[in-house]
Design an enzyme around this catalytic site. Structure first.
Site, PDB file in Angstrom:
ATOM      1  N   ASP A 169       8.768  40.818  66.042  1.00 55.57           N
ATOM      2  CA  ASP A 169       9.697  40.999  67.155  1.00 55.57           C
ATOM      3  C   ASP A 169      10.674  42.128  66.791  1.00 55.57           C
ATOM      4  O   ASP A 169      10.236  43.191  66.356  1.00 55.57           O
ATOM      5  CB  ASP A 169      10.415  39.673  67.442  1.00 55.57           C
ATOM      6  CG  ASP A 169      11.129  39.647  68.779  1.00 55.57           C
ATOM      7  OD1 ASP A 169      10.453  39.464  69.798  1.00 55.57           O
ATOM      8  OD2 ASP A 169      12.346  39.827  68.794  1.00 55.57           O
ATOM      9  N   TYR A 296      19.274  45.218  72.737  1.00 58.99           N
ATOM     10  CA  TYR A 296      18.235  45.795  73.593  1.00 58.99           C
ATOM     11  C   TYR A 296      18.759  47.057  74.291  1.00 58.99           C
ATOM     12  O   TYR A 296      18.035  48.043  74.450  1.00 58.99           O
ATOM     13  CB  TYR A 296      17.779  44.775  74.639  1.00 58.99           C
ATOM     14  CG  TYR A 296      16.876  43.695  74.094  1.00 58.99           C
ATOM     15  CD1 TYR A 296      15.536  43.631  74.447  1.00 58.99           C
ATOM     16  CD2 TYR A 296      17.369  42.712  73.236  1.00 58.99           C
ATOM     17  CE1 TYR A 296      14.702  42.638  73.954  1.00 58.99           C
ATOM     18  CE2 TYR A 296      16.547  41.713  72.734  1.00 58.99           C
ATOM     19  CZ  TYR A 296      15.216  41.691  73.093  1.00 58.99           C
ATOM     20  OH  TYR A 296      14.395  40.700  72.598  1.00 58.99           O
ATOM     21  N   HIS A 350       4.158  33.462  68.522  1.00 63.49           N
ATOM     22  CA  HIS A 350       5.199  34.452  68.273  1.00 63.49           C
ATOM     23  C   HIS A 350       6.152  34.018  67.157  1.00 63.49           C
ATOM     24  O   HIS A 350       6.677  34.849  66.423  1.00 63.49           O
ATOM     25  CB  HIS A 350       5.984  34.694  69.560  1.00 63.49           C
ATOM     26  CG  HIS A 350       6.879  35.886  69.523  1.00 63.49           C
ATOM     27  ND1 HIS A 350       6.404  37.174  69.521  1.00 63.49           N
ATOM     28  CD2 HIS A 350       8.230  35.986  69.475  1.00 63.49           C
ATOM     29  CE1 HIS A 350       7.418  38.030  69.484  1.00 63.49           C
ATOM     30  NE2 HIS A 350       8.534  37.328  69.445  1.00 63.49           N
TER      31      HIS A 350
END
Length: 375
Positions: A169, A296, A350
């Protein structure tokens, strides 16, 4: 070692009392009949989780577990960094830096600590909280800047001349930047993902398998990628509600975590409701949801600002693809890293370090002990 201050997690009781009051006073919006998870986080499920959070979840027990392993605060280039530091007990030990992502935390790796620090082939584990997450300084930084901090942490603060690194990630981007920028000290890297097609690739250079992967990713972004678009454009607008309401914080984080999985798989991924809530509590008690989602935005700004793309590193890289992760082909990984090991895993997703710690830990051990290095 330089300027390491021992640290223990300790939350004031008044904060826990305030949390419980906020949970009890949640204003539920209601949901469409039989909505399930189709409109976002299921209200039925969230109400059950909140009731468990209020009545059964024991933060003090979890706090004790968080303090089981040594952890420290240190200054790295003027930034406060929190990290766990657990020395290996084997005859041979190798330094391994593990970097988490979002919406998890350094807690992502807690199950593999005993698996990688015991035995003849063990590791010194360094598990930091990314700036803006958990107990590190509340500042949002792009992944490449985090990689710069990690290099200093490992070489100057901890004194290693070489080390290994792994991450998924957001941790993938940080680890990839480490290998690209600092191959003289990074002896090997490991990934569970390597990035996704964003429509900028030349189709003429892509294999059929890569095109199928790109199509899957495009469909996934349309159905599940709203969280990333909001966080990369308007993170501050989102942060007010998430920092004020623990139910909203849980709903947002669970909505992402549940993408493509049932609630049962979601809980399994985090090891049950206690561990699921402990990860959320790390965000709540530190009030770092705003800075974590803002990463982000600052990452997007760095890319929009014309930052030069990282060069493919020659550092040996291992890649493990878990079945509930996006199924990228080997040639896609080879575009970005020097793949010397590529494995398809039998189970997991994940959050593999949480969901399937044993095979994940064995994959890390077998890869890093198989490559030649001076460590």
């Amino acid at each position: 070692m330089k300027n390491l201050i021992p640290f223990n997690v300790s939350v004031n009781q008044s904060e826990l009392d305030d949390l419980k009051a906020r949970l009890k006073n949640t204003r539920w919006p209601g949901e469409a009949e039989s909505a399930g998870w189709n409109f976002g986080t299921s209200e039925t499920y969230l109400k059950e989780l909140v009731n468990y959070w209020i009545g059964e979840y024991d933060w003090r027990k979890q706090e004790t577990a968080l303090n089981k392993y040594p952890q420290y605060i240190t200054d790295v280039n003027g930034i406060k960094i929190h990290f766990q530091y657990i020395k290996g007990k084997g005859k041979v030990t190798k330094p391994l830096l593990l970097t988490h992502g979002w919406p998890d935390s350094y807690y992502r790796f807690h199950k593999i600590i005993p698996l990688l620090t015991e035995g003849d082939q063990s590791f010194d584990l360094i598990i930091p909280s990314i700036p803006g997450f958990g107990f590190s300084e509340k500042i949002a930084m792009p992944g490449e800047a985090v990689a710069d901090l990690w290099k200093t942490l490992m070489t100057k603060n901890l004194g290693y001349t070489e080390f290994y690194a792994a991450g998924g990630d957001i941790g993938m981007g940080v680890t990839k930047a480490l290998a690209s920028k600092y191959p003289e000290v990074v002896a090997g890297v490991h990934f569970t993902d390597v990035g996704y097609p964003m429509g900028q690739e030349d189709p003429g250079t892509m294999t059929e398998a890569e095109k199928q992967f790109a199509q899957f990713v495009q469909q996934w972004w349309y159905s599940e990628g709203a969280y990333a678009m909001v966080q990369a454009t308007k993170p501050q607008s989102l942060a007010y509600g998430l920092n004020d309401s623990p139910a909203a914080l849980a709903a947002w984080m669970l909505s992402f975590g549940n993408a493509g999985a049932s609630p049962e798989i979601l809980e399994k991924a985090f090891g049950g409701r206690d561990e699921l809530l402990t990860n959320i509590m790390i965000y709540w008690t530190t009030q770092t949801i705003a800075t974590s989602v803002s990463m982000y935005k600052v990452e997007a700004m760095a890319q929009w600002g014309g930052a030069a793309p990282l060069q493919k590193s020659k550092v040996p890289a291992g890649v493990a693809v878990f079945p509930r992760e996006a199924q990228f082909p080997k040639e896609w990984a080879e575009r970005f890293v020097n793949v010397v090991s590529f494995k398809k895993m039998d189970e997991g997703g994940h959050f593999a370090a949480l969901e399937v710690p044993d095979p994940f830990a064995e994959e890390l051990r077998s890869f890093f002990y198989s490559i030649s290095s001076g460590i």
